[in-house]
Design a protein around this motif. Structure first.
Motif, PDB file in Angstrom:
ATOM      1  N   LEU A 186      57.547 -27.051 -42.496  1.00 25.79           N
ATOM      2  CA  LEU A 186      57.921 -28.241 -43.240  1.00 25.79           C
ATOM      3  C   LEU A 186      57.738 -29.474 -42.374  1.00 25.79           C
ATOM      4  CD1 LEU A 186      61.155 -26.989 -45.074  1.00 25.79           C
ATOM      5  CD2 LEU A 186      58.788 -26.974 -45.874  1.00 25.79           C
ATOM      6  N   ALA A 187      57.396 -30.587 -43.000  1.00 18.49           N
ATOM      7  CA  ALA A 187      57.090 -31.807 -42.266  1.00 18.49           C
ATOM      8  C   ALA A 187      58.350 -32.504 -41.759  1.00 18.49           C
ATOM      9  CB  ALA A 187      56.301 -32.764 -43.158  1.00 18.49           C
ATOM     10  N   SER A 188      58.221 -33.148 -40.606  1.00 16.90           N
ATOM     11  CA  SER A 188      59.272 -34.014 -40.075  1.00 16.90           C
ATOM     12  C   SER A 188      58.878 -35.465 -40.353  1.00 16.90           C
ATOM     13  CB  SER A 188      59.449 -33.793 -38.574  1.00 16.90           C
ATOM     14  OG  SER A 188      58.227 -34.071 -37.893  1.00 16.90           O
ATOM     15  N   LYS A 189      59.822 -36.381 -40.120  1.00 16.28           N
ATOM     16  CA  LYS A 189      59.549 -37.795 -40.375  1.00 16.28           C
ATOM     17  C   LYS A 189      60.180 -38.641 -39.282  1.00 16.28           C
ATOM     18  CE  LYS A 189      60.154 -41.518 -43.764  1.00 16.28           C
ATOM     19  NZ  LYS A 189      60.747 -41.887 -45.091  1.00 16.28           N
ATOM     20  N   LEU A 190      59.404 -39.534 -38.705  1.00 19.27           N
ATOM     21  CA  LEU A 190      59.907 -40.431 -37.668  1.00 19.27           C
ATOM     22  C   LEU A 190      60.575 -41.633 -38.329  1.00 19.27           C
ATOM     23  CD1 LEU A 190      60.206 -41.235 -34.743  1.00 19.27           C
ATOM     24  CD2 LEU A 190      57.820 -41.991 -34.745  1.00 19.27           C
ATOM     25  N   VAL A 191      61.854 -41.833 -38.037  1.00 22.66           N
ATOM     26  CA  VAL A 191      62.638 -42.907 -38.647  1.00 22.66           C
ATOM     27  C   VAL A 191      62.908 -43.972 -37.589  1.00 22.66           C
ATOM     28  CG1 VAL A 191      64.756 -43.501 -39.875  1.00 22.66           C
ATOM     29  CG2 VAL A 191      63.728 -41.239 -40.197  1.00 22.66           C
ATOM     30  N   TRP A 192      62.285 -45.135 -37.751  1.00 25.54           N
ATOM     31  CA  TRP A 192      62.441 -46.219 -36.775  1.00 25.54           C
ATOM     32  C   TRP A 192      63.711 -47.007 -37.057  1.00 25.54           C
ATOM     33  CZ3 TRP A 192      59.736 -46.131 -32.536  1.00 25.54           C
ATOM     34  CH2 TRP A 192      58.462 -45.546 -32.547  1.00 25.54           C
ATOM     35  N   ARG A 193      64.522 -47.172 -36.001  1.00 32.33           N
ATOM     36  CA  ARG A 193      65.718 -48.001 -36.120  1.00 32.33           C
ATOM     37  C   ARG A 193      65.850 -48.867 -34.858  1.00 32.33           C
ATOM     38  NH1 ARG A 193      68.404 -42.931 -38.133  1.00 32.33           N
ATOM     39  NH2 ARG A 193      68.306 -42.994 -40.412  1.00 32.33           N
ATOM     40  N   PRO A 233      71.487 -48.852 -34.624  1.00 35.47           N
ATOM     41  CA  PRO A 233      71.122 -47.596 -35.283  1.00 35.47           C
ATOM     42  C   PRO A 233      70.042 -46.846 -34.490  1.00 35.47           C
ATOM     43  CG  PRO A 233      71.286 -49.364 -36.884  1.00 35.47           C
ATOM     44  CD  PRO A 233      71.372 -50.016 -35.535  1.00 35.47           C
ATOM     45  N   LEU A 234      70.103 -45.524 -34.559  1.00 33.38           N
ATOM     46  CA  LEU A 234      69.290 -44.666 -33.698  1.00 33.38           C
ATOM     47  C   LEU A 234      67.926 -44.335 -34.301  1.00 33.38           C
ATOM     48  CD1 LEU A 234      69.079 -42.774 -31.194  1.00 33.38           C
ATOM     49  CD2 LEU A 234      70.192 -41.008 -32.590  1.00 33.38           C
ATOM     50  N   THR A 235      66.859 -44.581 -33.521  1.00 34.50           N
ATOM     51  CA  THR A 235      65.525 -44.086 -33.865  1.00 34.50           C
ATOM     52  C   THR A 235      65.497 -42.583 -33.647  1.00 34.50           C
ATOM     53  OG1 THR A 235      64.350 -46.135 -33.343  1.00 34.50           O
ATOM     54  CG2 THR A 235      63.092 -44.088 -33.178  1.00 34.50           C
ATOM     55  N   THR A 236      65.058 -41.831 -34.653  1.00 38.84           N
ATOM     56  CA  THR A 236      65.132 -40.376 -34.550  1.00 38.84           C
ATOM     57  C   THR A 236      64.089 -39.716 -35.439  1.00 38.84           C
ATOM     58  OG1 THR A 236      66.655 -38.482 -34.746  1.00 38.84           O
ATOM     59  CG2 THR A 236      66.894 -40.225 -36.358  1.00 38.84           C
ATOM     60  N   VAL A 237      63.760 -38.485 -35.109  1.00 38.32           N
ATOM     61  CA  VAL A 237      62.841 -37.690 -35.928  1.00 38.32           C
ATOM     62  C   VAL A 237      63.673 -36.887 -36.919  1.00 38.32           C
ATOM     63  CG1 VAL A 237      61.088 -35.895 -35.962  1.00 38.32           C
ATOM     64  CG2 VAL A 237      61.157 -37.535 -34.066  1.00 38.32           C
ATOM     65  N   ARG A 238      63.483 -37.142 -38.179  1.00 37.23           N
ATOM     66  CA  ARG A 238      64.247 -36.436 -39.207  1.00 37.23           C
ATOM     67  C   ARG A 238      63.655 -35.045 -39.425  1.00 37.23           C
ATOM     68  NH1 ARG A 238      64.367 -39.798 -44.269  1.00 37.23           N
ATOM     69  NH2 ARG A 238      65.956 -40.931 -43.072  1.00 37.23           N
ATOM     70  N   LEU A 239      64.456 -34.029 -39.133  1.00 39.65           N
ATOM     71  CA  LEU A 239      64.045 -32.645 -39.358  1.00 39.65           C
ATOM     72  C   LEU A 239      64.684 -32.152 -40.658  1.00 39.65           C
ATOM     73  CD1 LEU A 239      64.439 -31.239 -35.731  1.00 39.65           C
ATOM     74  CD2 LEU A 239      62.382 -32.142 -36.831  1.00 39.65           C
ATOM     75  N   PRO A 240      63.932 -31.442 -41.494  1.00 39.08           N
ATOM     76  CA  PRO A 240      64.407 -31.074 -42.839  1.00 39.08           C
ATOM     77  C   PRO A 240      65.339 -29.867 -42.830  1.00 39.08           C
ATOM     78  CG  PRO A 240      62.201 -30.234 -42.513  1.00 39.08           C
ATOM     79  CD  PRO A 240      62.539 -31.002 -41.260  1.00 39.08           C
ATOM     80  N   ALA A 241      66.541 -30.036 -42.324  1.00 35.25           N
ATOM     81  CA  ALA A 241      67.456 -28.907 -42.133  1.00 35.25           C
ATOM     82  C   ALA A 241      67.781 -28.202 -43.448  1.00 35.25           C
ATOM     83  CB  ALA A 241      68.742 -29.390 -41.453  1.00 35.25           C
TER      84      ALA A 241
END
Length: 330
Positions: free
Chosen positions: A311-318, A277-285
């Motif tokens: 709006l805030a982004s969130k770093l999702v570790w995978r 699974p991909l580590t990615t920065v979640r952008l609030p589209a």
């Protein structure tokens, strides 16, 4: 359209109770916790109360023109912008606002499409000439996912510089030093260069510009991984490019994150199902789209002072990168 009955079923109360809570009936005897649960469930399901729908109609926002900086076929290969557009359309549907989509072409759109709408939301990056043209023909204008030079234009976006800084610092904390970036040269790329230069780790051979598609990610990743000193981690402009990186790594007989790690931006639905699974920065589209509609509604209602919402982004570790201490990457 979400109904009161569906909200009632989700919370476990009667439809009458939901109706009274959402219409601010102060005479209703109900616990604070249950009232909050009803409101939060309604927000999660994107329900608009009759009062809010009437607000849109009373303020005259009955038709919205949605101007996209991409062509239809380009949007379809970038799920982030599909989600942003759906956020606008779902909010408009809840408020009973008609939407007209205007996609990018080689010529400017028909001005009458904009003039016939109460307001315009423009998605993505538009140059100064395009923005001036939009302002000339739009009664009200809001920019979604782009910050204009003119601070008098309403806008809503996620701060990509802050998101990139947070990602780079987190990767550095995990011991990564030789970092690469591939994609369009935007605020993310500028921040990448500045941050790594300041840290003393920047190598211009690990910065590659190219189109933001899966094929672009594949081609640029093969180039990077053929270097005599390949990167420890490849950061991509978006998740679509990251998928191309995965393909290149596999074809070259390498592994993720054993030989090279991958991190990205957007967190599209497929990101969690890649292997690993991909580590990615979640952008609030979707939230950017919804907030753009609310800004337009305020403008039509008479607000004069411009607003710029971040709006805030969130770093999702995978599993595509090493996991921070105390966090197990899936």
């Amino acid at each position: 359209m979400v109904t009161i009955k569906e909200i009632a079923a989700a919370v476990g109360v009667s439809s009458a109770t939901v109706s009274r809570v959402l219409n601010y009936d102060t005479t209703l005897s109900i616990s604070k916790r249950k009232r909050q649960a009803i409101i939060e469930t309604a927000e999660q399901l994107n329900y608009a109360t009759p009062r809010n729908r009437q607000r849109a109609n009373m303020q005259g926002l009955t038709k919205l023109a949605l101007v996209h900086f991409l062509r239809p076929e380009q949007e379809l290969i970038d799920p982030y912008y599909v989600a942003l557009r759906l956020g606008i359309e779902s909010r408009c549907a809840a408020l009973k606002i008609e939407t007209v989509k205007v996609y990018h072409t080689d010529a400017k759109p028909d001005a009458t499409l904009l003039q016939s709408a109460t307001g315009v939301i423009a998605i993505g990056r538009h140059d100064e000439d395009e923005i001036d043209w939009l302002r000339t023909h739009a009664r009200q204008l809001v920019l979604a996912d782009f910050v204009p030079a003119d601070e008098q234009i309403d806008s809503v976006h996620a701060d990509l510089r802050i998101a990139m800084e947070r990602l780079l610092q987190s990767l550095a904390n995990l011991g990564y030093r030789r970092m690469a970036y591939i994609g369009l040269f935007d605020r993310r790329a500028q921040c990448f260069v500045e941050w790594l230069t300041k840290a003393g780790w920047f190598d211009d051979r690990l910065l590659r510009s190219g189109d933001k598609t899966e094929e672009g990610g594949y081609r640029l990743a093969r180039d990077l991984l053929s270097e005599s000193r390949p990167p420890e981690v490849i950061i991509t402009f978006n998740d679509s490019m990251a998928i191309g990186v995965y393909r290149a790594v596999s074809e070259m007989g390498l592994s993720i994150p054993g030989d090279v790690s991958v991190a990205s931006f957007n967190d599209i639905s497929v990101a969690q199902f890649l292997s690993p699974p991909l580590t990615t920065v979640r952008l609030p589209a979707e939230e950017i789209g919804e907030a753009a509609v609310e800004l337009l509604l305020e403008r039509v209602g008479g607000r004069d002072l411009a607003k710029h919402i971040t709006l805030a982004s969130k770093l999702v570790w995978r599993g595509s990168t090493r996991a921070p201490a105390g966090k197990a990457a899936p």
